[in-house]
Enzyme design. Structure first.
Site, mmCIF file in Angstrom:
data_model
loop_
_atom_site.group_PDB
_atom_site.id
_atom_site.type_symbol
_atom_site.label_atom_id
_atom_site.label_comp_id
_atom_site.label_asym_id
_atom_site.label_seq_id
_atom_site.Cartn_x
_atom_site.Cartn_y
_atom_site.Cartn_z
ATOM 1 N N THR A 93 -7.297 -90.759 26.701
ATOM 2 C CA THR A 93 -8.708 -90.391 26.577
ATOM 3 C C THR A 93 -9.461 -91.076 27.703
ATOM 4 O O THR A 93 -9.529 -92.300 27.768
ATOM 5 C CB THR A 93 -9.267 -90.844 25.213
ATOM 6 O OG1 THR A 93 -8.590 -90.131 24.185
ATOM 7 C CG2 THR A 93 -10.767 -90.568 25.123
ATOM 8 N N LYS A 168 -12.619 -84.019 23.168
ATOM 9 C CA LYS A 168 -12.278 -85.327 22.600
ATOM 10 C C LYS A 168 -13.535 -86.163 22.401
ATOM 11 O O LYS A 168 -13.655 -86.897 21.412
ATOM 12 C CB LYS A 168 -11.280 -86.064 23.513
ATOM 13 C CG LYS A 168 -10.831 -87.438 22.988
ATOM 14 C CD LYS A 168 -9.952 -87.354 21.749
ATOM 15 C CE LYS A 168 -9.687 -88.714 21.116
ATOM 16 N NZ LYS A 168 -8.567 -89.443 21.688
ATOM 17 N N LYS A 236 -14.188 -98.208 24.104
ATOM 18 C CA LYS A 236 -13.800 -97.554 25.359
ATOM 19 C C LYS A 236 -14.163 -96.066 25.274
ATOM 20 O O LYS A 236 -14.844 -95.523 26.142
ATOM 21 C CB LYS A 236 -12.287 -97.703 25.583
ATOM 22 C CG LYS A 236 -11.780 -97.069 26.879
ATOM 23 C CD LYS A 236 -10.286 -96.697 26.796
ATOM 24 C CE LYS A 236 -10.104 -95.364 26.098
ATOM 25 N NZ LYS A 236 -8.798 -94.718 26.301
#
Lengths: 289, 289
Positions: A93, A168, A236
């Site tokens: 990701t 995502k 993150k």
């Protein structure tokens, strides 16, 4: 048949590579910490000494590493001696903007790329039931699909370059919000003197119900903060969400709030705890809004 | 057998009373706007002229009205000519603090009370599959349970006086958070150029999934803002959440954010829209955080 490679033997990558091996597909693996390739090596995987070697030996390379910069660094090495047309599929990701740039850069070098972040968690990786959001050209995605099917229950093209990462981000925005809803609700229940097990059970079965209630609820009851998915890793991802939201002028006030709360937990030294530990911050320590 | 009464023929109360009637239980009903009792009257319910008359005729009285002050006003009339020991069961969502006061006041007057807010929505009321959170004495709750079973799939005592309302607050905190997660995620997806139907479908099946994704997602795709559960009503509940959280020193930053966003929608004249219309605010109009 094209030689398959897999880079990144982490919590996600190791079981994913294992499923490829289990399907009888010859596999070359690489991990920065070589120790982590041992199990797969014993199960028959070839271990590359360097990323350049793996890139040279393989025509279809999967990456499952961590941050944008990790993907960039790996690709710089992987492409060094790789054959023209080599297909790189990134399950990490990372920033959607960076994913688009990587598509362009690799294309200019004669390579092919798919941004293919995954969802389903470590449990999904272990049982081979991940969902993959693919961004790129349909024919290129189709080439990688049979191999991805060994560890996925669902593989969908969601658009062109970067679209996988954007989907995502949408997923992580919803995951962060669901986490806050769960932790805030159960923290209130505890402070209000309600039975926490009964609350989780009653709320999970109604309009408040969610995957988070089902899967993280029991961890909260057990005060089990072992990841799973750590606060550091969620932060993150939420950082990339913020960047992506700013780019398309989307309002994500809930996500910003979740980030702020998780940052407080990192500041208190709990970055490696599971994200459901947000319950602790709300229930026991309180939070000055 | 004790005569059963039901006050409040709203979106929830009317179908609930209908289920009691359908079970063959003689029923006396009352609604401020008498017109709304017509359907139940035609199905065999007796209609009381006044709340005092209903309280006088019934030994077990259910209320399903709106705000704390509505419950208080109804009870003041209902108890006027009621027999000692009459049991009042309040299905409205009101302030937990007020529920405790009502328990005490009615007890001092020789009556009995259960705070029994419900969840499951208008659809749950129609199919008779509500969940009831009961606060009060176990034996008193047990007395009301067979009648509540006609419209409920689950009836649980969650504690003493006020506990039912506190559990409802925990539920509404989670419902509000899930709403924001859904709307923020899909609003981002739309701005990011993703296919909204695919996004809802993919995200609902994974770690982002929730009752809200399943049930409100399709309304968002159809831009159908007919309630269901209106923004006004959710704000009413969230106000009680804020009051209850302050009492027990619980941190509910997500709930405060949802309230603020929904208040913006009321200010823009959309208080009667379904709560999922929060998507509009985030997706089309933007929101300055």
């Amino acid at each position: 048949m094209v030689q398959v490679g897999f880079v990144g033997m982490g919590v996600m990558g190791a079981p994913m590579a294992g499923h490829i091996l289990d399907a009888g597909v010859p596999l070359v693996v690489y991990n920065r910490t070589r120790e982590k390739t041992k199990d797969l090596s014993q199960r028959g995987a070839a271990v590359a000494e360097t990323l350049a070697e793996l890139g040279n030996r393989c025509g279809l390379v999967f990456l499952c590493v961590n941050r944008t910069e990790d993907v960039r660094e790996c690709l710089a090495e992987l492409t060094r001696d790789a054959a023209a047309g080599t297909l790189f599929v990134d399950h990490s990701t990372i920033s959607p903007r960076a994913a688009i740039e990587i598509h362009e850069e690799l294309k200019a070098q004669g390579f092919r790329f798919v941004d293919a972040p995954i969802t389903g968690g470590s449990m999904g990786a272990q049982v081979g039931a991940l969902t993959v959001f693919c961004g790129g050209e349909p024919r290129v995605i189709a080439e990688a699909k049979p191999t991805m099917a060994h560890y996925s229950k669902r593989i969908e093209r969601v658009g062109g370059p970067g679209a996988g990462q954007r989907m995502k981000m949408a997923n992580q925005i919803a995951v962060g919000g669901a986490l806050l809803a769960l932790c805030e609700s159960l923290a209130f229940a505890e402070k209000a003197g309600l039975d926490l097990m009964q609350a989780r059970d009653l709320l999970a079965g109604g309009a408040a119900g969610s995957w988070a209630f089902e899967n993280y609820g029991p961890k909260i009851l057990a005060r089990d903060w072992s990841p799973g998915f750590s606060i550091h890793n969620q932060l993150k991802d939420l950082g990339y969400c913020e960047e992506a939201a700013a780019e398309v002028d989307a309002a994500i006030p809930g996500t910003l709030l979740v980030s702020r709360l998780l940052e407080t937990m990192v500041a208190e030294g709990h970055g490696e705890w599971a994200t459901a530990a947000l319950f602790e911050l709300l229930a026991e320590k309180g939070f000055d809004d």
